[in-house]
Scaffold this motif. Structure first.
Motif, PDB file in Angstrom:
ATOM      1  N   LEU A 347     -33.029 -52.174 -27.861  1.00 22.80           N
ATOM      2  CA  LEU A 347     -31.912 -52.926 -28.090  1.00 22.80           C
ATOM      3  C   LEU A 347     -32.068 -54.532 -28.543  1.00 22.80           C
ATOM      4  N   TYR A 348     -33.834 -55.083 -28.743  1.00 21.57           N
ATOM      5  CA  TYR A 348     -33.690 -56.101 -29.200  1.00 21.57           C
ATOM      6  C   TYR A 348     -34.819 -56.369 -29.927  1.00 21.57           C
ATOM      7  N   GLY A 349     -36.094 -55.470 -30.344  1.00 24.22           N
ATOM      8  CA  GLY A 349     -36.999 -55.690 -30.997  1.00 24.22           C
ATOM      9  C   GLY A 349     -38.118 -56.068 -29.959  1.00 24.22           C
ATOM     10  N   ASP A 350     -39.296 -56.873 -30.862  1.00 25.73           N
ATOM     11  CA  ASP A 350     -39.932 -57.126 -30.270  1.00 25.73           C
ATOM     12  C   ASP A 350     -39.588 -58.702 -29.066  1.00 25.73           C
ATOM     13  N   ASP A 351     -38.289 -59.346 -29.059  1.00 27.16           N
ATOM     14  CA  ASP A 351     -37.489 -60.381 -28.507  1.00 27.16           C
ATOM     15  C   ASP A 351     -37.304 -59.905 -26.922  1.00 27.16           C
ATOM     16  N   GLY A 352     -37.465 -57.933 -27.086  1.00 32.41           N
ATOM     17  CA  GLY A 352     -37.047 -58.192 -25.645  1.00 32.41           C
ATOM     18  C   GLY A 352     -37.921 -58.141 -25.416  1.00 32.41           C
ATOM     19  N   SER A 353     -36.894 -58.419 -23.720  1.00 31.89           N
ATOM     20  CA  SER A 353     -38.075 -57.873 -22.099  1.00 31.89           C
ATOM     21  C   SER A 353     -37.248 -57.262 -20.990  1.00 31.89           C
ATOM     22  N   PRO A 354     -37.755 -56.134 -20.249  1.00 32.17           N
ATOM     23  CA  PRO A 354     -36.804 -55.726 -18.898  1.00 32.17           C
ATOM     24  C   PRO A 354     -36.144 -57.685 -18.222  1.00 32.17           C
ATOM     25  N   ALA A 355     -36.170 -57.965 -18.066  1.00 35.77           N
ATOM     26  CA  ALA A 355     -35.436 -59.465 -17.532  1.00 35.77           C
ATOM     27  C   ALA A 355     -34.817 -59.565 -18.274  1.00 35.77           C
ATOM     28  N   THR A 356     -34.423 -59.456 -19.573  1.00 37.01           N
ATOM     29  CA  THR A 356     -32.860 -59.389 -20.377  1.00 37.01           C
ATOM     30  C   THR A 356     -32.269 -58.004 -20.529  1.00 37.01           C
ATOM     31  N   VAL A 357     -32.941 -57.154 -19.861  1.00 35.25           N
ATOM     32  CA  VAL A 357     -31.871 -55.418 -19.431  1.00 35.25           C
ATOM     33  C   VAL A 357     -31.644 -55.585 -18.555  1.00 35.25           C
ATOM     34  N   ARG A 358     -32.544 -56.135 -17.329  1.00 33.60           N
ATOM     35  CA  ARG A 358     -31.861 -55.761 -15.845  1.00 33.60           C
ATOM     36  C   ARG A 358     -30.171 -56.706 -15.830  1.00 33.60           C
ATOM     37  N   PRO A 359     -30.104 -57.964 -16.152  1.00 33.48           N
ATOM     38  CA  PRO A 359     -28.626 -58.199 -15.445  1.00 33.48           C
ATOM     39  C   PRO A 359     -27.330 -57.332 -16.452  1.00 33.48           C
ATOM     40  N   GLU A 360     -27.885 -56.508 -17.587  1.00 36.70           N
ATOM     41  CA  GLU A 360     -27.372 -56.229 -18.330  1.00 36.70           C
ATOM     42  C   GLU A 360     -26.894 -53.894 -17.372  1.00 36.70           C
ATOM     43  N   ILE A 361     -28.371 -53.467 -16.999  1.00 37.17           N
ATOM     44  CA  ILE A 361     -27.829 -52.601 -16.317  1.00 37.17           C
ATOM     45  C   ILE A 361     -27.031 -52.547 -14.854  1.00 37.17           C
ATOM     46  N   HIS A 362     -27.289 -53.795 -14.314  1.00 40.44           N
ATOM     47  CA  HIS A 362     -26.117 -54.055 -12.999  1.00 40.44           C
ATOM     48  C   HIS A 362     -24.861 -54.392 -13.252  1.00 40.44           C
ATOM     49  N   ARG A 363     -24.648 -54.691 -14.866  1.00 41.79           N
ATOM     50  CA  ARG A 363     -23.452 -54.808 -15.060  1.00 41.79           C
ATOM     51  C   ARG A 363     -22.498 -53.283 -15.491  1.00 41.79           C
ATOM     52  N   LEU A 364     -23.133 -52.771 -16.037  1.00 41.56           N
ATOM     53  CA  LEU A 364     -23.374 -51.246 -16.111  1.00 41.56           C
ATOM     54  C   LEU A 364     -22.869 -50.487 -14.742  1.00 41.56           C
ATOM     55  N   ARG A 365     -23.799 -51.361 -14.092  1.00 44.96           N
ATOM     56  CA  ARG A 365     -23.312 -50.055 -13.064  1.00 44.96           C
ATOM     57  C   ARG A 365     -22.881 -50.278 -12.169  1.00 44.96           C
TER      58      ARG A 365
END
Length: 488
Positions: A347-365
């Motif tokens: 999603l973000y390339g080298d600037d991404g981190s799992p902490a950035t992904v978790r809120p999006e996954i929560h909203r998606l769920r």
């Protein structure tokens, strides 16, 4: 105009069409319109290509033993394959009865190939029934071949010989060969239908509301439980609108067309005898409850094109942000799942981190429920996505189907690195196969897409394969000229 009283109606009508087209009775030969490269592409793209050995085996002894020519054309009268005995090859070459030539009525006048394609029936043209004087020493029997999937004539089988050598009964032979080719095409069609039913019907059975499964060509092939009239509807055709449009079912009901990759689900509206809000109604953008039968939900993703990406879960529409569409696309592309680190990189390339992904996954769920799983992140449901279907069609060699479905780029507003890479790869594959194996219709469809409109190579190839009288040719030439002038 010749005396029409002494000729068969089919011939007199063909003479009229030939005269209206301005055919010269002194034309010396059918024109050669396909060069070697275009001819090779047209052969590969044609539905009869896999069945050529069967047709050649059926008609070979006729050509070899009786000095007859066997010819197979496409729907425009372009000769794709021939079997020509050595004894008549020179005479055949003189009249243009060669691979790559065009034998439609508007080019050479009344002849067996052109007449069969014009009438949609087996035809026999004898000697002076031909418009062109040079063909008066020839006779020919031809039969059209109809694609059982689309219902369109896709080509013609012709046997030609000199007047004294060809018997009118030859029309029965070419008719039998055409019917055999059609039966082979029908077997292929039924196999495709069965694969679609196996993949989609288990999920349709889980729907609370009935729906009708229809191919991309409008043939009814299945339905969910409780749908009346299926036994009498299977095989019938309905005209399909754009996605989300309405279509009339055979019993007169209106239904909404929902895309399911290679097929559509036609869902009739359900009339509910209740007043006020429906008990348990879903809030806008929330997923419907899982199907009652336990077959598992079906997630449908439509992510190709410039429109807003949208999803349906068991038919229920869901509102998507671009970020959530990107996540769903990535999880659909990786059915075994992605770790948090990997999804963040996609999603973000080298600037991404799992902490950035978790809120999006929560909203998606929150929106999709427990079909969005973790450890690794994955989709726990069946997925039908337009971009996955295009990939599958390209892998199967169905270039026309892939180009027809690929109406635009994958999530064109996305700058996620993995989405950009998939978008570029899919665009390159579609373009390359359209150019190499697409045929006129697939090339024209590609030329209507945003990248295809400015693709000079595709337009030049299209101008080479479209017949002279085709209404699309003027647009192709005009667009090509404009692109060339812009480059100057």
């Amino acid at each position: 105009m010749r005396n029409l009283l002494a000729v068969r109606p089919a011939i007199s009508e063909s003479w009229r069409r030939s005269e209206s087209a301005g055919v010269d009775v002194d034309v010396e030969a059918a024109p050669l319109v396909f060069d070697r490269d275009v001819l090779a592409d047209a052969r590969i793209a044609h539905p009869l290509d896999p069945h050529l050995p069967m047709l050649e085996g059926l008609l070979r002894h006729v050509a070899d033993e009786t000095e007859h020519l066997m010819v197979i054309t496409d729907d425009g009268g372009h000769v794709l394959w021939t079997q020509v005995p050595p004894g008549v090859r020179r005479a055949a070459d003189r009249i243009g009865l060669t691979e790559g030539s065009r034998w439609s009525e508007d080019v050479v006048g009344t002849n067996g190939i052109g007449l069969a394609l014009a009438t949609g029936r087996p035809e026999f043209v004898y000697a002076a029934e031909h418009v062109a004087h040079v063909l008066h020493r020839w006779s020919c029997a031809a039969a059209p071949i109809t694609d059982p999937d689309s219902g369109m004539v896709i080509g013609c089988i012709d046997v030609s010989a000199t007047v004294e050598a060809l018997h009118p009964a030859t029309v029965a032979l070419v008719s039998a060969a055409a019917r055999l080719a059609e039966s082979r095409l029908e077997n292929e069609m039924r196999q495709r239908d069965e694969l679609l039913r196996e993949r989609l019907l288990p999920h349709l059975r889980g729907l609370r509301e009935p729906g009708v499964l229809v191919t991309a060509t409008g043939r009814i092939i299945g339905a969910g439980p409780g749908e009346p009239g299926l036994a009498g509807w299977r095989g019938r055709r309905v005209p399909l609108p754009e996605s989300g449009g309405t279509v009339t079912l055979p019993d007169g009901r209106a239904a909404v067309a929902e895309p399911l990759g290679e097929a559509y689900l036609l869902r009739p509206p359900v009339v509910r005898a209740r007043r006020g809000p429906r008990a348990g109604a879903l809030a806008p953008g929330r997923a419907p409850a899982p199907p009652a039968t336990g077959e598992g939900p079906l997630l449908t993703l439509s992510f190709l094109g410039d429109g807003r990406p949208h999803a349906r879960l068991d038919g229920g529409p869901l509102t998507l942000s671009l970020r959530h569409a990107e996540i769903l696309a990535l999880l659909a592309l990786h059915p075994r799942g992605l770790t948090g680190d990997r999804l963040a990189f996609c999603l973000y390339g080298d600037d991404g981190s799992p902490a950035t992904v978790r809120p999006e996954i929560h909203r998606l769920r929150q929106q999709f429920g427990d079909i969005v799983r973790a450890r690794p992140y994955r989709l726990d449901c069946a997925v039908e996505a337009d971009f996955l279907t295009v990939r599958r069609l390209l892998d199967d060699g169905d270039v026309a189907g892939a180009v027809r479905l690929c109406t635009g780029e994958l999530l064109p507003g996305s700058d996620a690195p993995a989405i950009c890479a998939e978008r570029d790869e899919l665009a390159v594959r579609v373009r390359r196969q359209a150019l190499d194996r697409g045929g006129a219709d697939a090339l024209w469809t590609y030329a209507q897409t945003e990248p295809g409109r400015s693709d000079l190579e595709a337009l030049e190839r299209l101008s080479a394969v479209l017949p002279p009288g085709d209404s699309r040719l003027a647009a192709v030439v005009s667009r090509s000229d404009r692109l060339l002038n812009d480059d100057v």
